[in-house]
Design a protein around this motif. Sequence first.
Motif, PDB file in Angstrom:
ATOM      1  N   PRO A 267       0.779  -1.190  -0.115  1.00  0.00           N
ATOM      2  CA  PRO A 267      -0.020   0.064  -0.047  1.00  0.00           C
ATOM      3  C   PRO A 267       0.791   1.281  -0.012  1.00  0.00           C
ATOM      4  O   PRO A 267       0.517   2.292  -0.765  1.00  0.00           O
ATOM      5  N   SER A 268       2.110   1.151   0.643  1.00  0.00           N
ATOM      6  CA  SER A 268       2.865   2.257   0.800  1.00  0.00           C
ATOM      7  C   SER A 268       3.493   2.802  -0.481  1.00  0.00           C
ATOM      8  O   SER A 268       3.966   3.680  -0.810  1.00  0.00           O
ATOM      9  N   LYS A 269       3.530   1.718  -1.278  1.00  0.00           N
ATOM     10  CA  LYS A 269       4.291   1.932  -2.618  1.00  0.00           C
ATOM     11  C   LYS A 269       3.486   2.176  -3.858  1.00  0.00           C
ATOM     12  O   LYS A 269       3.762   2.895  -4.867  1.00  0.00           O
ATOM     13  N   ILE A 270       2.162   2.092  -3.398  1.00  0.00           N
ATOM     14  CA  ILE A 270       1.166   2.849  -4.623  1.00  0.00           C
ATOM     15  C   ILE A 270       1.095   4.453  -4.683  1.00  0.00           C
ATOM     16  O   ILE A 270       0.919   5.201  -3.627  1.00  0.00           O
ATOM     17  N   THR A 271       1.596   4.938  -5.845  1.00  0.00           N
ATOM     18  CA  THR A 271       1.611   6.413  -5.916  1.00  0.00           C
ATOM     19  C   THR A 271       0.295   6.856  -6.677  1.00  0.00           C
ATOM     20  O   THR A 271       0.091   8.158  -6.913  1.00  0.00           O
ATOM     21  N   ASP A 272      -0.547   6.004  -7.006  1.00  0.00           N
ATOM     22  CA  ASP A 272      -1.859   6.365  -7.737  1.00  0.00           C
ATOM     23  C   ASP A 272      -2.512   7.421  -6.818  1.00  0.00           C
ATOM     24  O   ASP A 272      -2.997   7.268  -5.684  1.00  0.00           O
ATOM     25  N   ASP A 273      -3.142   8.626  -7.416  1.00  0.00           N
ATOM     26  CA  ASP A 273      -3.523   9.528  -6.708  1.00  0.00           C
ATOM     27  C   ASP A 273      -5.269   9.744  -6.832  1.00  0.00           C
ATOM     28  O   ASP A 273      -5.862  10.458  -6.711  1.00  0.00           O
ATOM     29  N   GLU A 274      -5.654   8.423  -7.394  1.00  0.00           N
ATOM     30  CA  GLU A 274      -7.129   8.266  -7.514  1.00  0.00           C
ATOM     31  C   GLU A 274      -7.772   8.503  -5.993  1.00  0.00           C
ATOM     32  O   GLU A 274      -7.107   8.119  -5.093  1.00  0.00           O
ATOM     33  N   ASP A 275      -9.186   8.681  -6.050  1.00  0.00           N
ATOM     34  CA  ASP A 275      -9.959   8.933  -4.820  1.00  0.00           C
ATOM     35  C   ASP A 275      -9.812   7.186  -4.057  1.00  0.00           C
ATOM     36  O   ASP A 275      -9.618   6.313  -5.003  1.00  0.00           O
ATOM     37  N   ILE A 276      -9.442   7.413  -2.810  1.00  0.00           N
ATOM     38  CA  ILE A 276      -9.221   6.084  -2.352  1.00  0.00           C
ATOM     39  C   ILE A 276     -10.486   5.071  -2.435  1.00  0.00           C
ATOM     40  O   ILE A 276     -10.224   3.740  -2.364  1.00  0.00           O
ATOM     41  N   SER A 277     -11.728   5.361  -2.410  1.00  0.00           N
ATOM     42  CA  SER A 277     -12.840   4.700  -2.659  1.00  0.00           C
ATOM     43  C   SER A 277     -12.766   3.829  -4.096  1.00  0.00           C
ATOM     44  O   SER A 277     -13.399   2.794  -4.343  1.00  0.00           O
ATOM     45  N   CYS A 278     -11.945   4.552  -4.824  1.00  0.00           N
ATOM     46  CA  CYS A 278     -11.760   3.810  -6.345  1.00  0.00           C
ATOM     47  C   CYS A 278     -10.632   2.572  -6.457  1.00  0.00           C
ATOM     48  O   CYS A 278     -10.343   2.211  -7.390  1.00  0.00           O
ATOM     49  N   MET A 279     -10.015   2.665  -5.286  1.00  0.00           N
ATOM     50  CA  MET A 279      -8.674   1.701  -5.231  1.00  0.00           C
ATOM     51  C   MET A 279      -9.062   0.699  -4.292  1.00  0.00           C
ATOM     52  O   MET A 279      -7.714   0.135  -3.729  1.00  0.00           O
ATOM     53  N   GLY A 280     -10.312   0.338  -3.984  1.00  0.00           N
ATOM     54  CA  GLY A 280     -10.424  -0.863  -2.967  1.00  0.00           C
ATOM     55  C   GLY A 280     -10.150  -0.392  -1.346  1.00  0.00           C
ATOM     56  O   GLY A 280     -10.166  -1.338  -0.833  1.00  0.00           O
ATOM     57  N   GLY A 281     -10.273   0.844  -1.309  1.00  0.00           N
ATOM     58  CA  GLY A 281     -10.187   1.344  -0.024  1.00  0.00           C
ATOM     59  C   GLY A 281      -8.621   1.541   0.632  1.00  0.00           C
ATOM     60  O   GLY A 281      -7.824   1.721  -0.468  1.00  0.00           O
ATOM     61  N   PRO A 282      -8.287   1.600   1.886  1.00  0.00           N
ATOM     62  CA  PRO A 282      -6.914   1.730   2.408  1.00  0.00           C
ATOM     63  C   PRO A 282      -5.829   0.782   1.931  1.00  0.00           C
ATOM     64  O   PRO A 282      -4.865   1.319   1.762  1.00  0.00           O
ATOM     65  N   THR A 283      -6.336  -0.380   1.469  1.00  0.00           N
ATOM     66  CA  THR A 283      -5.280  -1.191   0.988  1.00  0.00           C
ATOM     67  C   THR A 283      -4.612  -0.660  -0.237  1.00  0.00           C
ATOM     68  O   THR A 283      -3.746  -1.086  -0.787  1.00  0.00           O
ATOM     69  N   LYS A 284      -5.606  -0.204  -1.143  1.00  0.00           N
ATOM     70  CA  LYS A 284      -4.965   0.523  -2.426  1.00  0.00           C
ATOM     71  C   LYS A 284      -4.740  -0.723  -3.465  1.00  0.00           C
ATOM     72  O   LYS A 284      -4.349  -0.706  -4.527  1.00  0.00           O
ATOM     73  N   ILE A 285      -5.422  -1.894  -3.103  1.00  0.00           N
ATOM     74  CA  ILE A 285      -5.343  -3.129  -3.759  1.00  0.00           C
ATOM     75  C   ILE A 285      -5.786  -3.124  -5.268  1.00  0.00           C
ATOM     76  O   ILE A 285      -5.510  -3.991  -6.228  1.00  0.00           O
TER      77      ILE A 285
END
Length: 277
Positions: A121-139
Amino acid sequence: MDSRPDRLQRRNVEVYDFDGAVIAGFWQYGTLQWAEFYRYLFQFVVSATPWSVFSYDTTTMQHGAVCPSDVQIEHHYRSRAYKRDGKCLITGLKTQTYSRLQVAHIFPRAHDIEWIRKGYPSKITDDEDISCMGGPTKIDSVQNIITMRSDLHDAWDNYEFGVDPNNNYRITAFTNGNEDINGCHLQLDHIEDPKHFPLDDLFTDHFVQGLFKHLKGAGELGRTYEEFDDTFGDGNFDLSDAKIWGTREGKERLELELLGRLYDRRLSEQNAAAMGT
């Protein structure tokens, strides 16, 4: 006589998983819409398969109809991947309706605990809204997504071929029958924004899993995430199997599993105590 004022009820809506454990709950004032509620659930519900919310009778422990029957669940990562790629990144195939294309996760979506443990999760630099990235995990970030031909999706999930980011994203097939893609290079030149570029670490992780599953023969047994899931099965496992639990990885997985179960039990006890007060 007890002079303490009555405590307000904490929740009037609760969501249970398939095993009957409470995974969410809130106080419904009658204004929350289903589409919004599903959006909230997407923040922390991670599943490898489609899911829906059903009515549930806690007395009979039987579920009823889906709630509501016309809800449309949108996985944002699919539309984002199609918009970014527009083709199969392996073969270059383009279709007008995407009917022959599917979106695949590089790191398995179902293994979010392992994803977090490895610090992805800390390596993801995607700046999309977190709700579009599967929540806090950004998976579900597009940095963990690639578009490919539909018939290749299962082979990818089974680690039958991998992408080597250290060799110009060359595709190596680990099993017979994939000669049409072996030696190709993943087509990533169209991705200009580094915040949308798939992570090399994820390709490397997937590649190594393929080596463990299909190439490694002698020495310490390497196992994929799915094989460890099969080992745990319905919750019982045989600790006498030294091929699994005698390895460093096996010991780490066992520790994670026990910690997870202790946490789930503590959470269930806290929920039960809260409902009883």
